[in-house]
Scaffold this active site. Structure first.
Site, PDB file in Angstrom:
ATOM      1  CD  GLU A  35     -33.503  18.098  83.640  1.00  9.94           C
ATOM      2  OE1 GLU A  35     -34.307  17.896  84.560  1.00  9.94           O
ATOM      3  OE2 GLU A  35     -33.644  17.629  82.506  1.00  9.94           O
ATOM      4  CD  GLU A  60     -30.665  14.008  81.686  1.00 10.09           C
ATOM      5  OE1 GLU A  60     -31.897  13.926  81.495  1.00 10.09           O
ATOM      6  OE2 GLU A  60     -30.174  14.259  82.792  1.00 10.09           O
TER       7      GLU A  60
HETATM    8  C1  BGP Z   1     -34.231  14.581  83.402  1.00 10.98           C
HETATM    9  C2  BGP Z   1     -33.333  14.188  84.530  1.00 10.98           C
HETATM   10  C3  BGP Z   1     -32.903  12.779  84.530  1.00 10.98           C
HETATM   11  C4  BGP Z   1     -33.826  11.807  83.870  1.00 10.98           C
HETATM   12  C5  BGP Z   1     -34.624  12.322  82.712  1.00 10.98           C
HETATM   13  C6  BGP Z   1     -35.798  11.479  82.294  1.00 10.98           C
HETATM   14  O1  BGP Z   1     -35.104  15.550  83.834  1.00 10.98           O
HETATM   15  O2  BGP Z   1     -32.179  14.980  84.555  1.00 10.98           O
HETATM   16  O3  BGP Z   1     -32.481  12.455  85.813  1.00 10.98           O
HETATM   17  O4  BGP Z   1     -34.398  10.902  84.679  1.00 10.98           O
HETATM   18  O5  BGP Z   1     -35.085  13.618  82.910  1.00 10.98           O
HETATM   19  O6  BGP Z   1     -36.889  11.688  83.160  1.00 10.98           O
HETATM   20  P1  BGP Z   1     -37.674  10.505  83.812  1.00 10.98           P
HETATM   21  O7  BGP Z   1     -36.680   9.663  84.505  1.00 10.98           O
HETATM   22  O8  BGP Z   1     -38.649  11.118  84.737  1.00 10.98           O
HETATM   23  O9  BGP Z   1     -38.324   9.785  82.683  1.00 10.98           O
END
Ligand code: BGP
Length: 509
Positions: A199, A400
């Site tokens: 990201e 993701e």
């Molecule tokens: C993205 C990241 C991840 C992940 C996901 C969910 O931004 O790349 O590392 O964690 O989001 O976010 P969160 O864990 O804050 O729910």
């Protein structure tokens, strides 16, 4: 089109699987000669109070310099879950086995840079760290899963942040290149798919916690994720572009068989109304959305940033050769995280700064939201995939997509998580539609296929997994693994290569 023998629209060999990050699973932050990383200082933020240490209000995902200094001196006062993860470092065999039991073809993970170079720029790499990932990759292959590896997922070595301001400095660019070169050489033949920065576009909103690792400083506004010194953030972005391009070039030199991609947090925007001004706002916001993948996929700064930079007095300092490096270091494929869509309303400025808010200020009345307020928009997934493919014509990997929820686990770690199944089904349906539209997608990784520590809030109770882990937000629990109902659904889905999405014949074994 539909494969007549399998009934699937997904190509043969489609990479079904899940995604993780070192700082959210490994734990063992002080073992194996690992150095400290920025993520070791991300405090737990409970969703009830959204408060961190001793009741101080803490903005989402923000960290102040004072907090960092205090946590360095008195770590015992803090709840720092990313130091614990889910103990993947010691338990990776049993945890990977559960993922393989669902039929995973791909396991997205990241390497902790400070396990390989404890200070980020040491003279020699740390053999213990290198050996650990050898063992993990070997295990993945033994279980039939292809590792897809992110070089830097929100956990840059702390030393580089403290001494050099992270990617504010070209020293960090050089250190990153050396780190990349080291792991490409070591894992040549073992890792076929790499990503540079996770990201990369989030540096605008979370410059410390994301890979830019600019230290939060009240004087330049970087402690506040919604404000800040834009010139500095864009300079950091430039340095990261160069670092990423150098890694791409090295990867191709060292292992011509390997492929390397980028990763952006994809934020699809809708206009609030048919008013042309709202539509114009979408265009502006999209510029900030596209900027990162445009540079990484096309190898040059896009035309639309020039006006923004001019009007905001932003001058990117380039070193001789940077433009050539960007051109030579374009990615082989593009990847995204996709969680939600946004609503845009005209702000009355011709070229506004990115709003950067993680959850859109304006609610979409047509969409439901997760317990954390993230709008759920499967159709937006198809729309965004079409936009991306139309722009780059490069293969796409879904790095993701997933749903964080509060699961009521029973004593076996089981839960009837129909909400997660529904989310998965509806997103995979739209992924299939996008493939039918002609979009070239070669894999899908569910975020957090095993419960892990949240990136934004460091909660374990924000659970994404098909596999549960007996752990709470404070590190208590047995680490026992459980299979949720969604485990069996995803297994069935993978076995049919995405052809069987029905929810009424899930066999709980
Ligand atoms: C993205 C990241 C991840 C992940 C996901 C969910 O931004 O790349 O590392 O964690 O989001 O976010 P969160 O864990 O804050 O729910």
């Amino acid at each position: 089109m539909v494969n007549s023998s399998t009934g699937s629209v997904f190509p043969d060999g489609f990479l079904w699987g899940g995604a993780t990050a070192a700082n959210q699973i490994e734990g063992a932050y002080d073992e194996g000669r690992r150095g400290l990383a920025t993520s070791d200082f991300a405090p737990f933020i409970s969703r009830e109070a959204n408060r961190g240490y001793e009741g101080d209000p803490l903005p989402h995902n923000a960290m102040t310099r004072e907090m960092l200094d205090d946590a360095l001196e008195h770590p015992e006062k803090w709840n720092l879950p990313k130091r614990r993860g889910i103990d993947f470092y010691h338990r990776y065999r049993e945890q990977l086995a559960e993922l393989a039991a669902m039929g995973f073809k791909v396991f997205r993970m990241s390497i902790s840079w400070s396990r390989i170079f404890p200070n980020g720029d040491d003279a020699e790499p740390n053999e213990e760290g290198l050996a650990f990932y050898d063992a993990v990759f070997d295990e993945c292959h033994r279980l039939g899963m292809e590792p897809l590896v992110t070089l830097c997922h929100f956990d840059t070595p702390l030393n580089l942040a403290l001494k050099y301001g992270g990617f504010k400095s070209r020293h960090t660019v050089d250190a990153f290149e050396r780190y990349a070169e080291t792991v490409f050489s070591r894992y040549k033949g073992k890792v076929k798919y790499w990503l540079t920065f996770n990201e990369i576009n989030n540096v605008l909103t979370n410059p410390f916690t994301c890979s830019g690792v600019v230290l939060p400083d009240p004087n330049d506004g970087t402690h506040n994720p919604y404000k800040g010194d834009w010139a500095m953030k864009y300079q950091v972005s430039h340095n990261q572009f160069v670092a990423s391009a150098k890694a791409v070039i090295k990867c191709h030199e060292i292992d011509p068989e390997a492929k390397i991609g980028n990763m952006v947090c994809r934020l699809e925007n809708y206009a609030e109304s048919p008013k042309p001004e709202d539509q114009l706002q979408v265009l502006f916001e999209d510029h900030f959305n596209w900027f990162y993948s445009d540079v990484q996929a096309k190898g040059e700064y896009p035309y639309y940033m020039k006006r923004f930079f001019d009007e905001n007095d932003i001058h990117i300092e380039m070193e001789p050769g940077d433009e050539e490096t960007l051109k030579a270091g374009t990615v082989d494929f593009v990847t995204i995280s996709y969680y939600m869509t946004y609503i845009m309303r005209y702000k009355g400025e011709p070229v506004p700064k990115p709003s950067g808010s993680l959850v859109s200020a304006i609610k979409n009345p047509y969409l439901e939201a997760s317990e954390w307020g993230w709008p759920i928009d499967p159709l937006g997934f198809r729309i965004t995939l079409n936009h991306i493919y139309d722009r780059y014509h490069l293969p796409i990997f879904i790095s993701e997509n997933g749903l964080g929820a509060v699961d009521q686990l029973d004593e076996n770690g089981y839960v009837e998580d129909d909400y997660r199944i529904d989310y998965l089904k509806r997103h995979v349906e739209q992924l299939g539609e996008a493939i039918k539209d002609g979009v070239d997608v070669f894999g899908y990784a569910w975020w957090g296929p095993i419960d892990l520590v949240s990136s934004g809030t460091s909660e374990v109770s924000k659970r994404y997994g098909f596999v549960s882990v007996d752990l709470d937000d404070f590190g208590s629990g047995t680490h026992k693994l459980g299979r949720k109902k969604s485990f069996y659904y995803y297994k069935k889905l993978i076995a049919s290569n995405g052809a069987d999405l029905s929810t009424d014949n899930i066999v709980i074994e």
